[in-house]
Design an enzyme around this catalytic site. Structure first.
Site, PDB file in Angstrom:
ATOM      1  N   ARG A  52      51.959  28.540  48.719  1.00 27.95           N
ATOM      2  CA  ARG A  52      51.719  29.322  47.499  1.00 27.95           C
ATOM      3  C   ARG A  52      53.020  29.704  46.806  1.00 27.95           C
ATOM      4  O   ARG A  52      53.058  29.845  45.582  1.00 27.95           O
ATOM      5  CB  ARG A  52      50.908  30.574  47.844  1.00 27.95           C
ATOM      6  CG  ARG A  52      49.491  30.256  48.329  1.00 27.95           C
ATOM      7  CD  ARG A  52      48.763  31.501  48.762  1.00 27.95           C
ATOM      8  NE  ARG A  52      48.549  32.417  47.633  1.00 27.95           N
ATOM      9  CZ  ARG A  52      48.089  33.654  47.765  1.00 27.95           C
ATOM     10  NH1 ARG A  52      47.796  34.123  48.981  1.00 27.95           N
ATOM     11  NH2 ARG A  52      47.916  34.421  46.710  1.00 27.95           N
ATOM     12  N   TYR A  90      48.923  33.309  30.529  1.00 35.56           N
ATOM     13  CA  TYR A  90      49.104  34.558  29.791  1.00 35.56           C
ATOM     14  C   TYR A  90      50.022  35.495  30.583  1.00 35.56           C
ATOM     15  O   TYR A  90      50.011  35.505  31.809  1.00 35.56           O
ATOM     16  CB  TYR A  90      47.764  35.253  29.512  1.00 35.56           C
ATOM     17  CG  TYR A  90      46.948  35.595  30.738  1.00 35.56           C
ATOM     18  CD1 TYR A  90      47.035  36.849  31.336  1.00 35.56           C
ATOM     19  CD2 TYR A  90      46.073  34.662  31.301  1.00 35.56           C
ATOM     20  CE1 TYR A  90      46.278  37.171  32.451  1.00 35.56           C
ATOM     21  CE2 TYR A  90      45.309  34.972  32.416  1.00 35.56           C
ATOM     22  CZ  TYR A  90      45.418  36.226  32.985  1.00 35.56           C
ATOM     23  OH  TYR A  90      44.668  36.536  34.093  1.00 35.56           O
ATOM     24  N   LYS A 123      51.147  46.083  34.009  1.00 38.34           N
ATOM     25  CA  LYS A 123      50.319  47.171  34.520  1.00 38.34           C
ATOM     26  C   LYS A 123      50.614  48.414  33.665  1.00 38.34           C
ATOM     27  O   LYS A 123      51.770  48.773  33.453  1.00 38.34           O
ATOM     28  CB  LYS A 123      50.636  47.453  35.994  1.00 38.34           C
ATOM     29  CG  LYS A 123      50.121  46.388  36.962  1.00 38.34           C
ATOM     30  CD  LYS A 123      48.614  46.383  37.007  1.00 38.34           C
ATOM     31  CE  LYS A 123      48.063  45.689  38.241  1.00 38.34           C
ATOM     32  NZ  LYS A 123      48.516  44.312  38.426  1.00 38.34           N
ATOM     33  N   HIS A 163      40.154  43.624  43.555  1.00 43.19           N
ATOM     34  CA  HIS A 163      40.449  42.713  42.445  1.00 43.19           C
ATOM     35  C   HIS A 163      40.518  41.267  42.943  1.00 43.19           C
ATOM     36  O   HIS A 163      39.971  40.348  42.318  1.00 43.19           O
ATOM     37  CB  HIS A 163      41.784  43.133  41.818  1.00 43.19           C
ATOM     38  CG  HIS A 163      42.118  42.431  40.549  1.00 43.19           C
ATOM     39  ND1 HIS A 163      41.413  42.605  39.376  1.00 43.19           N
ATOM     40  CD2 HIS A 163      43.112  41.555  40.243  1.00 43.19           C
ATOM     41  CE1 HIS A 163      41.951  41.869  38.417  1.00 43.19           C
ATOM     42  NE2 HIS A 163      42.976  41.223  38.921  1.00 43.19           N
ATOM     43  N   GLN A 172      45.247  29.386  40.896  1.00 45.50           N
ATOM     44  CA  GLN A 172      46.038  30.432  40.245  1.00 45.50           C
ATOM     45  C   GLN A 172      47.465  30.447  40.763  1.00 45.50           C
ATOM     46  O   GLN A 172      47.701  30.333  41.964  1.00 45.50           O
ATOM     47  CB  GLN A 172      45.387  31.792  40.515  1.00 45.50           C
ATOM     48  CG  GLN A 172      46.167  32.991  40.024  1.00 45.50           C
ATOM     49  CD  GLN A 172      45.456  34.286  40.342  1.00 45.50           C
ATOM     50  OE1 GLN A 172      44.682  34.800  39.553  1.00 45.50           O
ATOM     51  NE2 GLN A 172      45.700  34.821  41.528  1.00 45.50           N
ATOM     52  N   SER A 226      41.972  45.736  36.078  1.00 49.05           N
ATOM     53  CA  SER A 226      42.104  45.208  34.717  1.00 49.05           C
ATOM     54  C   SER A 226      41.620  46.209  33.670  1.00 49.05           C
ATOM     55  O   SER A 226      42.281  46.436  32.654  1.00 49.05           O
ATOM     56  CB  SER A 226      41.315  43.901  34.566  1.00 49.05           C
ATOM     57  OG  SER A 226      41.898  42.860  35.307  1.00 49.05           O
TER      58      SER A 226
END
Length: 247
Positions: free
Chosen positions: A129, A143, A147, A170, A183, A221
């Site tokens: 990763r 994008y 926070k 999340h 991702q 979010s």
């Protein structure tokens, strides 16, 4: 003072988005355009060699909409290498007919919640990763985000345990899209105008909408997320570059 999250950092990342000056590009002869395309593809071939040696990765996509025409995502071990790649590209003939539209500088990042006695850099799953081979998915969505830190909605004033709990909730949403959306999260505090870059890859473009919409209802979010410009596009294989630039 709240405790800062320890992060694991991998390859440095450049998102380079450019628009084509089609009117100027048309003024070249067919031979001149062909030479410019060949020169560009020679540069891309160098990137392919680096990827084959597992010393970096890259992705190339066309962008839908008026924000840009092409998006390059480059991963390398050092920031200097990203700078060299950008400079080499800028020196090509094709770059003379490109207009910078947007760029984003970051580093692939993971939050480290492993036990203190475990070395994350010895974990193959984590290494995959941090130093990813970017997928050849049909579509990309990128994008930047922050926070929120306003009044009572200040992410950075929350206790570590509360942040961990919310991020776990999340991440559960994201895991529901495993196999549908890939991702890559990159950190950019001190590198660019936002705190993170989020890059999503999928063969079914509707999965971007479904995932991001569902996450909007999660507190991370809904209460703490602030988002920049969204860019979405379609994969541009090397063999289709000439067709894309054909007049």
């Amino acid at each position: 003072m709240s405790e800062a999250t320890t992060t694991l950092d991998g390859w440095y990342c450049l998102h380079d988005l450019r628009s084509i000056d089609w009117a100027a590009w048309k003024t070249l002869s067919s031979d001149e355009r062909g030479q410019a395309v060949s020169e560009f593809l020679n540069v891309v071939e160098k990137w392919n060699d680096v990827a084959a040696a597992k010393k970096g990765s890259h992705a190339m996509y066309t962008v839908v909409g008026q924000k840009a025409d092409i998006m390059l995502m480059i991963l390398r071990p050092t920031m200097e290498e990203l700078n060299e790649i950008e400079t080499e590209l800028n020196k090509t003939t094709l770059a003379e007919y490109m207009v910078p539209a947007y760029s984003y500088v970051s580093v692939v990042e993971l939050s480290n919640y492993l036990p203190a006695d475990e070395d994350p850099y010895q974990n193959p799953q984590i290494l995959a990763r941090l130093y990813p081979e970017l997928p050849k998915a049909n579509h990309i969505c990128f994008y930047p985000m922050d926070k929120r830190r306003q009044g009572d909605d200040n992410w950075y004033m929350l206790p570590m345990e509360e942040r961990k709990k919310m991020m776990y909730s999340h991440s559960k949403i994201g895991r529901q899209y495993a196999g549908k959306v890939r991702q890559v999260i990159s950190g950019s505090v001190g590198f660019d105008d936002f705190e993170w870059g989020v890059t999503l890859f999928a063969d079914d473009i509707l999965q971007f909408k479904k995932l991001i919409y569902e996450m909007r209802f999660d507190e991370v979010s809904a209460r703490y997320g602030e988002f920049g410009t969204f860019f979405v596009g379609n994969i541009l294989p090397d063999e289709k570059v000439e067709k894309f630039l054909h007049i």
